[in-house]
Write an enzyme that holds these catalytic residues in place. Structure first.
Site, mmCIF file in Angstrom:
data_model
loop_
_atom_site.group_PDB
_atom_site.id
_atom_site.type_symbol
_atom_site.label_atom_id
_atom_site.label_comp_id
_atom_site.label_asym_id
_atom_site.label_seq_id
_atom_site.Cartn_x
_atom_site.Cartn_y
_atom_site.Cartn_z
ATOM 1 C CG HIS A 110 -10.582 -4.065 -1.287
ATOM 2 N ND1 HIS A 110 -9.569 -3.579 -2.090
ATOM 3 C CD2 HIS A 110 -10.312 -3.592 -0.048
ATOM 4 C CE1 HIS A 110 -8.733 -2.837 -1.374
ATOM 5 N NE2 HIS A 110 -9.177 -2.824 -0.118
ATOM 6 C CD GLU A 170 -4.384 -1.087 -1.852
ATOM 7 O OE1 GLU A 170 -3.970 -0.708 -0.734
ATOM 8 O OE2 GLU A 170 -5.375 -1.825 -1.995
ATOM 9 C CD GLU A 209 -3.898 -4.886 1.572
ATOM 10 O OE1 GLU A 209 -4.426 -4.808 2.699
ATOM 11 O OE2 GLU A 209 -3.311 -3.929 1.041
ATOM 12 N NE ARG A 229 -6.492 -3.606 -6.726
ATOM 13 C CZ ARG A 229 -6.248 -3.606 -5.416
ATOM 14 N NH1 ARG A 229 -5.595 -2.611 -4.849
ATOM 15 N NH2 ARG A 229 -6.653 -4.605 -4.668
ATOM 16 C CE1 TYR A 243 -0.682 2.224 1.130
ATOM 17 C CE2 TYR A 243 -0.892 -0.166 1.026
ATOM 18 C CZ TYR A 243 -1.359 1.102 0.705
ATOM 19 O OH TYR A 243 -2.496 1.240 -0.043
ATOM 20 C CG ASN A 269 -1.988 -3.728 -2.272
ATOM 21 O OD1 ASN A 269 -1.908 -3.593 -3.497
ATOM 22 N ND2 ASN A 269 -3.146 -3.927 -1.655
HETATM 23 O O1 IFM Z 1 -7.063 1.496 2.665
HETATM 24 C C1 IFM Z 1 -6.303 0.340 2.622
HETATM 25 C C2 IFM Z 1 -6.769 -0.564 1.501
HETATM 26 O O2 IFM Z 1 -8.107 -0.890 1.620
HETATM 27 C C3 IFM Z 1 -5.972 -1.850 1.502
HETATM 28 N N1 IFM Z 1 -4.572 -1.588 1.530
HETATM 29 C C4 IFM Z 1 -4.053 -0.640 2.483
HETATM 30 C C5 IFM Z 1 -4.845 0.649 2.408
HETATM 31 C C6 IFM Z 1 -4.293 1.664 3.433
HETATM 32 O O3 IFM Z 1 -4.393 1.148 4.719
#
Ligand code: IFM
Length: 449
Positions: free
Chosen positions: A121, A357, A166, A77, A294, A292
């Site tokens: 992005h 992500e 995002e 990606r 985290y 995404n």
């Molecule tokens: O690096 C970023 C990415 O560009 C978008 N999502 C979160 C990642 C980590 O912060």
């Protein structure tokens, strides 16, 4: 969680983004982006770091494709830089910019790596920002033109398209918190920008489908499961507001429900201007949702004037509550990924989901040419375990992209945070696979953890 396989057709990938890796910001006709302006403004990024060189991927893309071939991933990606394709946002098309992505796509396909292309992005052409950026409705129209140009050129070979990465970050962090480009601090502007990002997603969908036959179209949202800090009514309500502000504000309109009423009531006269038909445009059918993930977010009520009157725990508080935290200060919770995936499936039922992500920054040390990033292996392994659990309960999870292929420009943190499974030595531009890259290679090769 050992010995658990994934479906044979599961997509195993790594992810990057144009401004974070390409460099070559003044080459072959590329125009300036809002991130060039922002990172060159004193005080905006750690150490004054910029993406001028980044990972020099613009020149080293062949080696980077080989790196992925060695890893054995079957998907990649990446994002297209709008200012390479149309240096002024609109107007003249820069064929040299398109040529770059054309060659990259061909090399990926020759390496049997499926390209997943993100159109936006965060590197908006500065010329469009000068005319109001995402807060201006014309930018949505310009995005559709840009999407049309890119998909006319690449759409015969690229069949997976992600309109936006995002939009919560691009709008709220860039236009309200001011710590991303364009660095504004105005909630009304941020909500208007969010509306135009969503609108442009929906409006571009038909161009993508007609230029790229049998393609799959999606959008990537950064989602977080939200929990209240206590069982007090005030904290429970704060968590609901935060969920609305961060998650439902984007999910609900994309899935045809319009903006959530509870959050609309909270925003009051900050609500964006809309035109008849916008809600229907935003709700254009998608083939997949990119998520995404985290970290989860723990929220408590706040008396101050934050947009939704709530605040999230600090890193110290997460640590005190027993969470491991990453170099970003983010709490680690793989179980929350399973919660998130099942919730999305139950509440929105997207036709397919990709984790576009997932990953973590840690303070990696290069010792004798090696990086033993055991914490990252544990992070990835636990999250893949949660992804596997999600498949067991019927979530249509089609793929997983580790963030990131290599250490890169982490926005306002500059080069101080390393998310890569491959170490980037910025002085030499040498790529050094970390222990996590070797581990991921085995996962991908064996089709499971
Ligand atoms: O690096 C970023 C990415 O560009 C978008 N999502 C979160 C990642 C980590 O912060």
């Amino acid at each position: 969680m050992t010995g658990r396989t994934f479906p044979e057709q599961f997509v195993w990938g790594t992810a990057t983004a144009s401004y974070q890796i390409e460099g070559a910001v003044r080459e072959d006709g590329r125009g300036p982006s809002i991130w060039d302006t922002f990172s060159h403004t004193p005080g905006r990024t750690y150490n004054g770091d910029t993406g001028d060189v980044a990972c020099d991927h613009y020149h080293r893309w062949r080696d980077d494709v080989q790196l992925m071939r060695d890893l054995g991933v079957n998907a990649y990606r990446f994002s297209v830089a709008w200012p390479r394709v149309r240096p002024n946002g609109g107007g003249a098309i820069n064929s040299a910019g398109l040529d770059f992505y054309d060659r990259l796509v061909d090399a990926l396909l020759a390496a049997r790596i499926t390209p997943f292309v993100t159109l936006y992005h965060w590197d908006l052409p500065q010329a469009l920002q000068d005319r109001g950026g995402w807060a201006h409705r014309d930018t949505a129209e310009m995005f559709v033109e840009y999407a049309d140009i890119v998909t006319r050129r690449l759409g015969d070979r690229v069949k997976h398209w992600i309109t936006h990465n995002e939009p919560w970050v691009a709008s709220l962090i860039g236009h309200f918190e001011g710590i991303h480009a364009p660095g504004l601090r105005d909630l009304r502007v941020a909500l208007q920008a969010a509306h135009h990002l969503l609108l442009s997603h929906g409006m571009a969908a038909s161009a993508l489908r007609s230029n790229s036959t049998h393609c799959r179209v999606g959008i990537t949202l950064n989602l977080t499961p939200v929990k209240p800090a206590s069982d007090s009514q005030a904290d429970i309500e704060a968590a609901q507001r935060y969920d609305g502000f961060h998650n439902r504000w984007f999910l609900d309109p994309v899935f045809g429900r319009g903006y959530p009423e509870d959050v609309q009531a909270f925003y009051g006269n900050m609500m964006p201007e809309m035109q008849p038909g916008d809600a229907a445009a935003i709700a254009a059918p998608i083939d997949f949702l990119g998520i995404n993930y985290y970290f989860p977010t723990i929220v408590r009520a706040a008396r101050d004037a934050t947009p939704v009157a709530c605040e999230t725990l600090t890193t110290d508080e997460y640590a005190a509550a027993g969470y491991t935290t990453t170099a970003m200060g983010w709490p680690v919770d793989a179980g929350a990924l399973l919660e998130l995936l099942t919730r999305i499936q139950n509440d929105y039922a997207p036709p397919a989901i990709y984790i576009t992500e997932n990953g973590a920054a840690f303070d990696d040390q290069l010792v004798n040419g090696e990086v033993h990033d055991t914490q990252r292996i544990a992070y990835l392994s636990d999250h893949l375990g949660a992804a596997r659990d999600a498949l067991d309960v019927g979530v249509p999870l089609w793929g997983y992209f580790a963030w990131s292929l290599m250490d890169n420009f982490e926005w306002s943190f500059g080069y101080s945070k390393r998310f890569g499974i491959v170490y980037t030595d910025y002085a030499t531009q040498q790529r050094i696979p970390k222990a996590s890259a070797r581990w991921y290679q085995q996962v991908v090769g064996g089709g499971g953890i």
